[in-house]
Design a protein around this motif. Structure first.
Motif, PDB file in Angstrom:
ATOM      1  N   GLN A 106      -9.337   0.829  -7.985  1.00 50.35           N
ATOM      2  CA  GLN A 106      -8.188   1.472  -7.349  1.00 50.35           C
ATOM      3  C   GLN A 106      -8.115   1.123  -5.869  1.00 50.35           C
ATOM      4  O   GLN A 106      -7.029   0.868  -5.340  1.00 50.35           O
ATOM      5  CB  GLN A 106      -8.270   2.987  -7.546  1.00 50.35           C
ATOM      6  CG  GLN A 106      -7.028   3.716  -7.082  1.00 50.35           C
ATOM      7  CD  GLN A 106      -5.776   3.241  -7.809  1.00 50.35           C
ATOM      8  OE1 GLN A 106      -5.749   3.188  -9.034  1.00 50.35           O
ATOM      9  NE2 GLN A 106      -4.733   2.867  -7.073  1.00 50.35           N
ATOM     10  N   ILE A 107      -9.273   1.100  -5.209  1.00 50.62           N
ATOM     11  CA  ILE A 107      -9.272   0.720  -3.786  1.00 50.62           C
ATOM     12  C   ILE A 107      -8.775  -0.722  -3.660  1.00 50.62           C
ATOM     13  O   ILE A 107      -7.944  -1.036  -2.811  1.00 50.62           O
ATOM     14  CB  ILE A 107     -10.683   0.875  -3.165  1.00 50.62           C
ATOM     15  CG1 ILE A 107     -11.184   2.325  -3.306  1.00 50.62           C
ATOM     16  CG2 ILE A 107     -10.652   0.477  -1.683  1.00 50.62           C
ATOM     17  CD1 ILE A 107     -12.629   2.537  -2.851  1.00 50.62           C
ATOM     18  N   VAL A 123      -5.994   2.355   1.950  1.00 48.08           N
ATOM     19  CA  VAL A 123      -5.700   1.576   3.155  1.00 48.08           C
ATOM     20  C   VAL A 123      -5.060   2.469   4.219  1.00 48.08           C
ATOM     21  O   VAL A 123      -5.410   2.403   5.399  1.00 48.08           O
ATOM     22  CB  VAL A 123      -4.796   0.372   2.819  1.00 48.08           C
ATOM     23  CG1 VAL A 123      -4.392  -0.368   4.083  1.00 48.08           C
ATOM     24  CG2 VAL A 123      -5.516  -0.570   1.849  1.00 48.08           C
ATOM     25  N   ALA A 124      -4.121   3.328   3.789  1.00 53.83           N
ATOM     26  CA  ALA A 124      -3.467   4.231   4.736  1.00 53.83           C
ATOM     27  C   ALA A 124      -4.477   5.203   5.339  1.00 53.83           C
ATOM     28  O   ALA A 124      -4.415   5.540   6.519  1.00 53.83           O
ATOM     29  CB  ALA A 124      -2.352   5.001   4.037  1.00 53.83           C
ATOM     30  N   ARG A 167     -12.109  -1.968   2.346  1.00 50.36           N
ATOM     31  CA  ARG A 167     -12.884  -3.060   1.730  1.00 50.36           C
ATOM     32  C   ARG A 167     -14.359  -2.675   1.627  1.00 50.36           C
ATOM     33  O   ARG A 167     -15.012  -2.937   0.624  1.00 50.36           O
ATOM     34  CB  ARG A 167     -12.730  -4.343   2.567  1.00 50.36           C
ATOM     35  CG  ARG A 167     -11.386  -5.026   2.372  1.00 50.36           C
ATOM     36  CD  ARG A 167     -11.457  -6.533   2.706  1.00 50.36           C
ATOM     37  NE  ARG A 167     -10.177  -7.151   2.328  1.00 50.36           N
ATOM     38  CZ  ARG A 167      -9.235  -7.544   3.192  1.00 50.36           C
ATOM     39  NH1 ARG A 167      -9.422  -7.424   4.487  1.00 50.36           N
ATOM     40  NH2 ARG A 167      -8.111  -8.079   2.740  1.00 50.36           N
ATOM     41  N   ARG A 168     -14.879  -2.065   2.685  1.00 48.24           N
ATOM     42  CA  ARG A 168     -16.295  -1.678   2.701  1.00 48.24           C
ATOM     43  C   ARG A 168     -16.569  -0.664   1.579  1.00 48.24           C
ATOM     44  O   ARG A 168     -17.569  -0.725   0.881  1.00 48.24           O
ATOM     45  CB  ARG A 168     -16.651  -1.089   4.067  1.00 48.24           C
ATOM     46  CG  ARG A 168     -18.127  -1.194   4.436  1.00 48.24           C
ATOM     47  CD  ARG A 168     -18.467  -0.308   5.628  1.00 48.24           C
ATOM     48  NE  ARG A 168     -18.161   1.096   5.386  1.00 48.24           N
ATOM     49  CZ  ARG A 168     -18.885   1.925   4.606  1.00 48.24           C
ATOM     50  NH1 ARG A 168     -19.955   1.485   4.002  1.00 48.24           N
ATOM     51  NH2 ARG A 168     -18.509   3.183   4.466  1.00 48.24           N
ATOM     52  N   ARG A 169     -15.623   0.275   1.399  1.00 48.60           N
ATOM     53  CA  ARG A 169     -15.809   1.294   0.367  1.00 48.60           C
ATOM     54  C   ARG A 169     -15.741   0.702  -1.035  1.00 48.60           C
ATOM     55  O   ARG A 169     -16.463   1.129  -1.939  1.00 48.60           O
ATOM     56  CB  ARG A 169     -14.763   2.396   0.523  1.00 48.60           C
ATOM     57  CG  ARG A 169     -15.124   3.319   1.666  1.00 48.60           C
ATOM     58  CD  ARG A 169     -14.136   4.417   1.919  1.00 48.60           C
ATOM     59  NE  ARG A 169     -14.624   5.199   3.026  1.00 48.60           N
ATOM     60  CZ  ARG A 169     -15.154   6.425   2.909  1.00 48.60           C
ATOM     61  NH1 ARG A 169     -15.215   7.019   1.733  1.00 48.60           N
ATOM     62  NH2 ARG A 169     -15.622   7.060   3.955  1.00 48.60           N
ATOM     63  N   ALA A 170     -14.843  -0.268  -1.222  1.00 50.07           N
ATOM     64  CA  ALA A 170     -14.758  -0.932  -2.526  1.00 50.07           C
ATOM     65  C   ALA A 170     -16.085  -1.635  -2.846  1.00 50.07           C
ATOM     66  O   ALA A 170     -16.625  -1.514  -3.949  1.00 50.07           O
ATOM     67  CB  ALA A 170     -13.602  -1.933  -2.541  1.00 50.07           C
ATOM     68  N   VAL A 192     -13.839  -7.076 -10.109  1.00 51.07           N
ATOM     69  CA  VAL A 192     -12.864  -5.999  -9.891  1.00 51.07           C
ATOM     70  C   VAL A 192     -12.345  -5.975  -8.452  1.00 51.07           C
ATOM     71  O   VAL A 192     -11.172  -5.711  -8.217  1.00 51.07           O
ATOM     72  CB  VAL A 192     -13.489  -4.639 -10.302  1.00 51.07           C
ATOM     73  CG1 VAL A 192     -12.823  -3.479  -9.605  1.00 51.07           C
ATOM     74  CG2 VAL A 192     -13.431  -4.471 -11.809  1.00 51.07           C
ATOM     75  N   VAL A 193     -13.211  -6.278  -7.491  1.00 55.20           N
ATOM     76  CA  VAL A 193     -12.737  -6.283  -6.101  1.00 55.20           C
ATOM     77  C   VAL A 193     -12.381  -7.687  -5.617  1.00 55.20           C
ATOM     78  O   VAL A 193     -11.714  -7.833  -4.589  1.00 55.20           O
ATOM     79  CB  VAL A 193     -13.750  -5.644  -5.109  1.00 55.20           C
ATOM     80  CG1 VAL A 193     -13.935  -4.174  -5.430  1.00 55.20           C
ATOM     81  CG2 VAL A 193     -15.077  -6.385  -5.144  1.00 55.20           C
TER      82      VAL A 193
END
Lengths: 301, 301
Positions: free
Chosen positions: A226-227, A256-257, A265-268, A296-297
């Motif tokens: 989702q990210i 992103v918002a 990106r870091r969280r993904a 996935v990312v």
């Protein structure tokens, strides 16, 4: 040293077997439909896509020692029927009012709103029956068969996907906390992805430890997915994405918002790391699932 | 000579127990929903109505020796969840675009189109899970539980209710044969009514003969019910009917249009006769089912 996993070849081959299972599933339903509705159903179900949910289900089944054969693809196809229903309804005028999906007109643009509403809803019982019958062919004991169908239906319903979509609708235009956003997506996208893993490990008759580990894998890549979607929506055009980047237009809350591109990106990547750790915890070899977590990312659409 | 069956008292008492079961079912789901959606779901499910499907399920269960208790009402409630979903979606703007249902605003008029679309679709997995869990409380063996859920889902899907609605949509404005019309309504209305009987007899562990007889009963009253609906639509106003007599407006084929009022009435009575004969064939006392068969064509709304 082992050769690197050929993800591209794997995805192409698996998508083909999923496609064949979906063709079988639709052939079983189509006899009861008028030609207009059968076409709308085919449009919604056979419109390409990554087939990520069924591929994850089969990969988890194999990693846990499940046998080869078509029946596991028939079970996996039930997940794609639910996914197709959710996309057909999501795109309707009263929801996202989308014109494009995977580079083609959405089902209601091509086949009408009334037919799409019905065709979508009918996929829910069709999916449950599909899963029920496939687990019989897989030789699962009745209690396992029931748990598989329960898993699919729970993930499809108010406690899973649909519940997440509701929270999403209600959150539109409002400020949401990071916890809200995680919770929303764990249900909206994550529930069906986690169910894919659970259905595969259940069907394989896996013991509790790998089942729990693969469930965690499913939740982690669901969030990562989702990210990554939010990042793609923020950085792509309709032409490269094959759909309208509509989440932005509707001023929905996105990662992103909320965090900015770099932190999103870091969280993904963090979720991918959790998924890879879960595969280690499962204690079985699952090179396909490791490659899928990274994919996935890394995907472009 | 036995006292005549008190249908009015029976219906009132049974509707109350069904209502309580529906309240239990919604309470189990509502915790996962936002308040807006929970209200829409309550609007659609708890909007009154005759509760004919659950009442038939319980009556068949009792006629076949099923035990007393709340669990059979929990099973029966699953039929009403499916029925409620079908009405919520039927009334949507892209379908019948109805303003009134049972004398109240339709769910989408009161709660919005997007929320109603989702709330309706979520009732399908909720109903299947409801049936699955109720059969456990009823002590049914796993194979029976599976057959009960299969029966509910098949009747709800392309082969049953939804398929009939599709045929109905596709038949709009076209000339249909009497065979088409019977086939359409056997699926659209009859499938779920027959499923109500089947689920009751299956849950009671009845032998094949009464199960088959009650299945025929369900099909016959399903058709009788639909003919009676057409007659009511042709002879009522929105005020007495509690909904818009919309089937006429959309120039759908009806029994009254095809046969005229007198012949339509004769055919409805013929189906009631078949239903009563089926009860005799079942070889068990079922005064409630006999009274219900007569009620289906005698009702005023």
């Amino acid at each position: 040293m082992t050769a690197p996993f050929d993800l591209k070849g794997f995805l192409a081959q698996e998508a083909e077997r999923v496609q064949a299972a979906l063709e079988r599933a639709l052939a079983a339903v189509e006899g009861t439909l008028g030609p207009d509705v059968a076409e709308a159903t085919r449009h919604g179900v056979l419109s390409g896509g990554k087939r990520l949910r069924p591929i994850l289900c089969v990969a988890a089944y194999r990693a846990c020692g499940g046998s080869e054969g078509d029946a596991i693809y028939d079970l996996a196809a039930s997940l794609e029927l639910i996914h197709a229903y959710s996309l057909m309804h999501d795109d309707l005028p009263c929801m996202d009012d989308a014109d494009l999906r995977r580079g083609r007109p959405t089902t209601h643009r091509a086949h009408g709103e009334d037919v799409t509403l019905r065709a979508g809803a009918a996929l829910i019982p069709a999916a449950a029956l599909q899963a029920w019958r496939a687990t019989e062919r897989l030789g699962c004991p009745p209690a396992t068969r029931a748990e598989v169908v329960d898993t699919l239906l729970t993930a499809s319903g108010a406690d899973g996907m649909v519940g997440g979509q509701w929270v999403d609708l209600e959150a539109e235009g409002k400020a949401v906390t990071p916890e809200d956003l995680d919770g929303l997506h764990r249900r909206k996208t994550g529930a069906l992805l986690a169910a894919a893993l659970d259905m595969g490990t259940l069907a394989a008759g896996a013991p509790p430890e790998p089942r729990e580990a693969f469930h965690r894998y499913g939740r982690a890549i669901g969030l990562a997915f989702q990210i990554a979607d939010d990042i793609l929506d923020a950085t792509s055009t309709a032409a490269t994405l094959g759909k309208n980047p509509s989440d932005n237009d509707l001023s929905k809350s996105t990662y992103v918002a909320l965090y900015g591109l770099a932190e999103a990106r870091r969280r993904a990547e963090g979720q991918v790391g959790e998924a890879l750790a879960a595969v280690q915890d499962a204690g079985v070899a699952a090179p396909a699932l490791e490659a899928l977590a990274r994919y996935v990312v890394a995907r472009r659409h």
